[in-house]
Design an enzyme around this catalytic site. Structure first.
Site, PDB file in Angstrom:
ATOM      1  N   ARG A 193     -19.385 -22.930  31.206  1.00 16.95           N
ATOM      2  CA  ARG A 193     -18.769 -21.646  31.535  1.00 16.95           C
ATOM      3  C   ARG A 193     -17.277 -21.782  31.780  1.00 16.95           C
ATOM      4  O   ARG A 193     -16.536 -20.798  31.692  1.00 16.95           O
ATOM      5  CB  ARG A 193     -19.474 -21.048  32.756  1.00 16.95           C
ATOM      6  CG  ARG A 193     -19.183 -19.566  32.975  1.00 16.95           C
ATOM      7  CD  ARG A 193     -20.076 -18.953  34.051  1.00 16.95           C
ATOM      8  NE  ARG A 193     -19.944 -19.643  35.319  1.00 16.95           N
ATOM      9  CZ  ARG A 193     -20.911 -20.320  35.916  1.00 16.95           C
ATOM     10  NH1 ARG A 193     -22.096 -20.425  35.331  1.00 16.95           N
ATOM     11  NH2 ARG A 193     -20.715 -20.889  37.090  1.00 16.95           N
ATOM     12  N   TYR A 251      -4.096   3.019  26.431  1.00 18.38           N
ATOM     13  CA  TYR A 251      -5.318   2.866  25.656  1.00 18.38           C
ATOM     14  C   TYR A 251      -6.474   3.583  26.362  1.00 18.38           C
ATOM     15  O   TYR A 251      -6.665   3.437  27.566  1.00 18.38           O
ATOM     16  CB  TYR A 251      -5.574   1.367  25.549  1.00 18.38           C
ATOM     17  CG  TYR A 251      -6.754   0.863  24.782  1.00 18.38           C
ATOM     18  CD1 TYR A 251      -7.097   1.364  23.524  1.00 18.38           C
ATOM     19  CD2 TYR A 251      -7.498  -0.195  25.312  1.00 18.38           C
ATOM     20  CE1 TYR A 251      -8.158   0.827  22.830  1.00 18.38           C
ATOM     21  CE2 TYR A 251      -8.561  -0.742  24.616  1.00 18.38           C
ATOM     22  CZ  TYR A 251      -8.904  -0.212  23.367  1.00 18.38           C
ATOM     23  OH  TYR A 251      -9.958  -0.751  22.689  1.00 18.38           O
ATOM     24  N   ASP A 276      -0.288  -4.059  28.831  1.00 14.67           N
ATOM     25  CA  ASP A 276      -1.006  -4.337  27.594  1.00 14.67           C
ATOM     26  C   ASP A 276       0.057  -4.607  26.534  1.00 14.67           C
ATOM     27  O   ASP A 276       0.756  -3.701  26.089  1.00 14.67           O
ATOM     28  CB  ASP A 276      -1.864  -3.131  27.212  1.00 14.67           C
ATOM     29  CG  ASP A 276      -2.720  -3.388  25.975  1.00 14.67           C
ATOM     30  OD1 ASP A 276      -2.333  -4.224  25.134  1.00 14.67           O
ATOM     31  OD2 ASP A 276      -3.772  -2.732  25.839  1.00 14.67           O
ATOM     32  N   LYS A 292      -6.909  -8.380  17.748  1.00 16.79           N
ATOM     33  CA  LYS A 292      -5.931  -7.780  16.849  1.00 16.79           C
ATOM     34  C   LYS A 292      -5.109  -8.860  16.133  1.00 16.79           C
ATOM     35  O   LYS A 292      -5.619  -9.554  15.271  1.00 16.79           O
ATOM     36  CB  LYS A 292      -5.028  -6.834  17.649  1.00 16.79           C
ATOM     37  CG  LYS A 292      -5.759  -5.863  18.560  1.00 16.79           C
ATOM     38  CD  LYS A 292      -6.647  -4.890  17.826  1.00 16.79           C
ATOM     39  CE  LYS A 292      -7.097  -3.728  18.698  1.00 16.79           C
ATOM     40  NZ  LYS A 292      -8.007  -4.076  19.807  1.00 16.79           N
TER      41      LYS A 292
END
Length: 403
Positions: free
Chosen positions: A63, A117, A189, A214
């Site tokens: 993890r 967003y 962002d 992206k």
């Protein structure tokens, strides 16, 4: 965590070299894909010693990652001046959630840029609200009104520049300075420009978030997000991520690393094509306004020139007329543009939008467009030949049948 950041190297060099430690790559160029949930120890003493070393590069348990994920995190840190470390998340929205949960507590208030967003807005209204965290939306272009919004409960500010869908460029250094003066954390962002086009931490932000789905991925085949910060806030990001059990797969990390190496030239190519297409669209009678900060005529161009060193292929247009179906007819008649969410891949996309139903403090349609509803279309310019894309847009605009 990276201690190898060298500001003397150009961004293009850091994109190639970042994260490629010999102990992670061995005799090959790229870090192998380390698939593992269990990490084994040579002795009980070694296992106990590892418990107190919570850092990338220290084997502990799957993890917390392994060399594939560590290499990606370090590479992202090395291209973000001012960052001490980077956390990885299974999506961009997970990165937004992880970053906000790291800095906010019940009773706190979050100020959210009104052109953010939509999933970020939903998170403020949903997840954070259920936790007792309040929010207010603000116009990032109105510094005076923004300054007056702060209260003792305001602990964080969320920015996005250029704004989602409508592409406004805000004065990030000024907004961040006001937040710092009010003892609030500034998060941004920075997916549109990436650190290659906008060094968010150097411009006053405290945490820089990206959707790696992206530009970093670049091939529309992975979901991932990241958050980078200085040492203190990086520790909080890391602790929160561990508590939430956030982890990315090594296979996806390898894809993101592959995409990262060519991101610079892809951004350069898509930006050049987007500017060519935006200039062409500006002269079309069907187009009321082109929302592209790289255009000299754009209202945000001056700030973009001051603060940014690059752009990308994403911009929007506003169509003339009152016909609500015009944007659908345009995208339905395009042949080289796909219709879909996301962007930043090698292929071009087109998506109709109307933010009037979600905006609180920012006007739609934008200034400079006549009163009345206007169709918006967001274009993501890929790596196709720009002349072919222009020809496709020309026939799509003609097919709309506007007077």
């Amino acid at each position: 965590m990276s201690d190898r950041h060298d500001k003397g190297q150009a961004p293009a060099t850091r994109l190639v070299k970042g994260g490629r430690r010999p102990e992670w790559t061995g005799a090959v160029v790229n870090p192998p894909v380390w698939r593992a949930s269990t990490h084994l120890y040579a002795s009980e003493a070694e296992r106990k010693a590892a418990q107190g070393k919570d850092r990338d590069g220290q084997f502990f348990y799957g993890r917390r990652g392994a060399p594939t994920q560590w290499a990606l995190a370090e590479a992202l840190t090395e291209i973000e001046p001012g960052a001490h470390g980077t956390m990885l998340y299974p999506s961009g929205v997970a990165a937004i959630a992880g970053a906000l949960l790291a800095v906010l507590r019940p009773g706190d208030e979050l100020l959210v840029s009104d052109n953010s967003y939509e999933p970020t807005r939903d998170m403020a209204r949903g997840l954070l609200a259920r936790m007792g965290i309040t929010h207010r939306f603000f116009d990032p272009l109105d510094l005076d009104a923004y300054r007056e919004m702060f209260t003792e409960q305001t602990k964080a500010v969320w920015l996005e520049s250029p704004g989602s869908l409508t592409m406004e460029v805000c004065d990030v250094p000024a907004l961040a300075a006001i937040a710092r003066d009010k003892v609030a954390v500034t998060l941004i962002d920075n997916t549109w420009a990436t650190p290659i086009g906008f060094t968010a931490l150097e411009h006053g932000c405290d945490i820089a978030v990206m959707s790696l789905s992206k530009h970093v991925g670049g091939h529309s085949d992975l979901m991932m997000g990241s958050a980078s910060a200085g040492e203190h806030l990086y520790r909080r990001l890391r602790q929160t991520s561990h508590q939430l059990g956030q982890v990315v797969s090594p296979d996806d990390a390898a894809l993101a690393l592959r995409g990262l190496r060519t991101m610079g030239i892809r951004l350069e190519r898509s930006s050049k094509s987007a500017l060519q297409i935006a200039k062409w669209l500006k002269g079309r009678p069907e187009v009321a306004q082109v929302l592209c900060p790289m255009l000299p005529s754009d209202s945000g161009h001056k700030l973009w020139r001051r603060d940014f060193t690059g752009g990308c292929g994403l911009f929007s247009i506003v169509l003339r007329g009152e016909d609500r179906a015009a944007s659908a007819r345009l995208v339905d008649n395009l042949e080289l543009f796909g219709i879909g969410y996301s962007w930043g891949g090698y292929e071009s996309l087109a998506l109709p939008f109307d933010p009037s139903g979600i905006r609180v403090s920012m006007r739609w349609p934008p200034q400079g467009v006549d009163d009345g509803w206007r169709s918006g279309v967001r274009l993501s310019i890929g790596l196709e030949d720009p002349d072919d894309l222009i020809a496709d847009l020309e026939q799509g605009l003609a097919a709309m049948g506007l007077p």
